[in-house]
Design a protein around this motif. Structure first.
Motif, PDB file in Angstrom:
ATOM      1  N   UNK A 149      50.364  77.764  27.605  1.00  0.00           N
ATOM      2  CA  UNK A 149      51.100  77.382  26.100  1.00  0.00           C
ATOM      3  C   UNK A 149      50.219  76.509  25.642  1.00  0.00           C
ATOM      4  N   UNK A 150      49.726  76.956  24.328  1.00  0.00           N
ATOM      5  CA  UNK A 150      48.960  75.803  23.443  1.00  0.00           C
ATOM      6  C   UNK A 150      49.565  74.403  23.422  1.00  0.00           C
ATOM      7  N   UNK A 151      48.789  73.522  23.545  1.00  0.00           N
ATOM      8  CA  UNK A 151      49.117  72.112  23.816  1.00  0.00           C
ATOM      9  C   UNK A 151      49.819  71.874  22.088  1.00  0.00           C
ATOM     10  N   UNK A 152      49.474  72.413  21.034  1.00  0.00           N
ATOM     11  CA  UNK A 152      50.217  72.064  19.771  1.00  0.00           C
ATOM     12  C   UNK A 152      51.168  72.878  19.506  1.00  0.00           C
ATOM     13  N   UNK A 153      51.914  73.566  20.394  1.00  0.00           N
ATOM     14  CA  UNK A 153      52.845  74.387  20.113  1.00  0.00           C
ATOM     15  C   UNK A 153      54.495  73.548  20.018  1.00  0.00           C
ATOM     16  N   UNK A 154      55.126  73.977  18.866  1.00  0.00           N
ATOM     17  CA  UNK A 154      56.243  73.028  18.709  1.00  0.00           C
ATOM     18  C   UNK A 154      57.354  73.529  19.807  1.00  0.00           C
ATOM     19  N   UNK A 155      57.611  72.759  21.045  1.00  0.00           N
ATOM     20  CA  UNK A 155      58.198  73.340  22.035  1.00  0.00           C
ATOM     21  C   UNK A 155      60.011  73.490  21.505  1.00  0.00           C
ATOM     22  N   UNK A 157      60.794  74.682  18.596  1.00  0.00           N
ATOM     23  CA  UNK A 157      60.824  75.795  17.790  1.00  0.00           C
ATOM     24  C   UNK A 157      60.793  77.003  19.110  1.00  0.00           C
ATOM     25  N   UNK A 158      59.930  77.085  19.893  1.00  0.00           N
ATOM     26  CA  UNK A 158      59.807  77.821  20.917  1.00  0.00           C
ATOM     27  C   UNK A 158      61.116  78.195  21.595  1.00  0.00           C
ATOM     28  N   UNK A 159      61.757  77.006  22.140  1.00  0.00           N
ATOM     29  CA  UNK A 159      63.009  77.272  22.923  1.00  0.00           C
ATOM     30  C   UNK A 159      64.122  77.886  22.040  1.00  0.00           C
ATOM     31  N   UNK A 160      64.113  77.593  20.679  1.00  0.00           N
ATOM     32  CA  UNK A 160      65.118  78.172  20.005  1.00  0.00           C
ATOM     33  C   UNK A 160      64.798  79.397  19.510  1.00  0.00           C
ATOM     34  N   UNK A 161      63.562  80.079  19.632  1.00  0.00           N
ATOM     35  CA  UNK A 161      63.238  81.475  19.734  1.00  0.00           C
ATOM     36  C   UNK A 161      63.754  82.219  21.021  1.00  0.00           C
ATOM     37  N   UNK A 162      63.549  81.416  22.151  1.00  0.00           N
ATOM     38  CA  UNK A 162      64.163  82.139  23.197  1.00  0.00           C
ATOM     39  C   UNK A 162      65.431  81.994  23.324  1.00  0.00           C
ATOM     40  N   UNK A 163      66.303  81.138  22.924  1.00  0.00           N
ATOM     41  CA  UNK A 163      67.782  80.978  22.686  1.00  0.00           C
ATOM     42  C   UNK A 163      68.213  81.989  21.868  1.00  0.00           C
ATOM     43  N   UNK A 164      67.677  82.427  20.881  1.00  0.00           N
ATOM     44  CA  UNK A 164      68.054  83.410  19.852  1.00  0.00           C
ATOM     45  C   UNK A 164      67.788  84.881  20.532  1.00  0.00           C
ATOM     46  N   UNK A 193      57.358  89.094  23.966  1.00  0.00           N
ATOM     47  CA  UNK A 193      55.870  89.433  23.696  1.00  0.00           C
ATOM     48  C   UNK A 193      55.753  88.928  22.163  1.00  0.00           C
ATOM     49  N   UNK A 194      56.615  89.514  21.300  1.00  0.00           N
ATOM     50  CA  UNK A 194      56.549  88.844  20.033  1.00  0.00           C
ATOM     51  C   UNK A 194      56.368  87.496  19.888  1.00  0.00           C
ATOM     52  N   UNK A 195      57.622  86.767  20.328  1.00  0.00           N
ATOM     53  CA  UNK A 195      57.408  85.354  20.428  1.00  0.00           C
ATOM     54  C   UNK A 195      55.929  84.662  20.819  1.00  0.00           C
ATOM     55  N   UNK A 196      55.585  85.226  21.891  1.00  0.00           N
ATOM     56  CA  UNK A 196      54.533  84.656  22.599  1.00  0.00           C
ATOM     57  C   UNK A 196      53.144  84.779  21.629  1.00  0.00           C
ATOM     58  N   UNK A 197      53.136  86.128  21.182  1.00  0.00           N
ATOM     59  CA  UNK A 197      51.924  86.201  20.237  1.00  0.00           C
ATOM     60  C   UNK A 197      52.009  85.541  19.138  1.00  0.00           C
ATOM     61  N   UNK A 198      53.233  84.821  18.693  1.00  0.00           N
ATOM     62  CA  UNK A 198      53.258  84.024  17.492  1.00  0.00           C
ATOM     63  C   UNK A 198      53.109  82.548  17.584  1.00  0.00           C
ATOM     64  N   UNK A 199      52.971  82.492  18.850  1.00  0.00           N
ATOM     65  CA  UNK A 199      52.752  80.753  19.253  1.00  0.00           C
ATOM     66  C   UNK A 199      51.173  80.335  19.204  1.00  0.00           C
TER      67      UNK A 199
END
Length: 199
Positions: A149-155, A157-164, A193-199
């Motif tokens: 996962x990219x070092x500059x990914x906002x974790x 936001x990423x967690x919130x998308x997984x929660x949703x 897949x959509x979340x991952x591609x958007x990160x």
């Protein structure tokens, strides 16, 4: 564990299992402690020695399943991940799979209980939700540490998308008895897949 403790645990599990079967067939309101005792092959007093009420039974069932999913979630996080999308999909599936292993009526009644009476009977609803969210955060951190996962990914936001994603599947099942396990797995993977591609 002594023989007495093993027997007590066996009776406890039998009562829980009987309650689940009866609530599935009759609903929570129409299931009595007497019915649970009869199906378990124990006296009413024995049921009350283990559980003070039907709500206490439901609470015990929910908490048992929560402990199981957190343990399974930790195992996935601790693995080496060659396919991050698969790992995230499996983690989310662990959080929602229980709702497909119990009858829909029990899920709906349990959900209503969870929302309306959970705090009053001491159900750790907030703590359990925080524990699941923390595991999603740990998964993101682990994937970042592994260079997946990219070092500059906002974790956050990423967690919130997984929660949703998890909440979406739970609500789909809550309002649609015909929403199947296979559909849920497929939709979780598509969203990941959509979340991952958007990160």
């Amino acid at each position: 564990m002594s023989l007495r403790e093993k027997y007590k645990a066996m009776v406890h599990d039998s009562i829980l299992e009987s309650a689940l079967v009866l609530i599935s067939a009759n609903g929570l309101a129409k299931t009595t402690i007497e019915m649970i005792a009869e199906r378990s092959g124990v006296g009413v007093g024995t049921v009350y020695n283990h559980f003070s009420s039907k709500n206490d039974l439901l609470k015990a069932f929910i908490e048992l399943k929560t402990d199981e999913k957190l343990k399974a979630g930790k195992e996935i996080i601790d693995q080496q991940h060659s396919d991050p999308v698969q790992a995230i999909t499996e983690l989310i599936w662990i959080y929602v799979r229980m709702i497909f292993t119990i009858p829909h009526k029990v899920f709906q009644e349990g959900f209503a209980f969870f929302l309306t009476q959970g705090k009053a009977v001491g159900l750790k609803t907030v703590e359990d939700s925080h524990a699941c969210a923390a595991q999603m955060q740990q998964m993101a951190e682990r994937l970042q540490a592994e260079g997946l996962l990219c070092a500059d990914t906002n974790l956050q936001s990423f967690k919130n998308l997984l929660w949703a994603c998890k909440e979406y599947v739970i609500n789909r099942r809550l309002f649609n008895e015909n929403f199947s396990e296979e559909q849920a797995k497929c939709e979780i993977r598509e969203m990941v897949v959509m979340i991952w591609k958007g990160m």
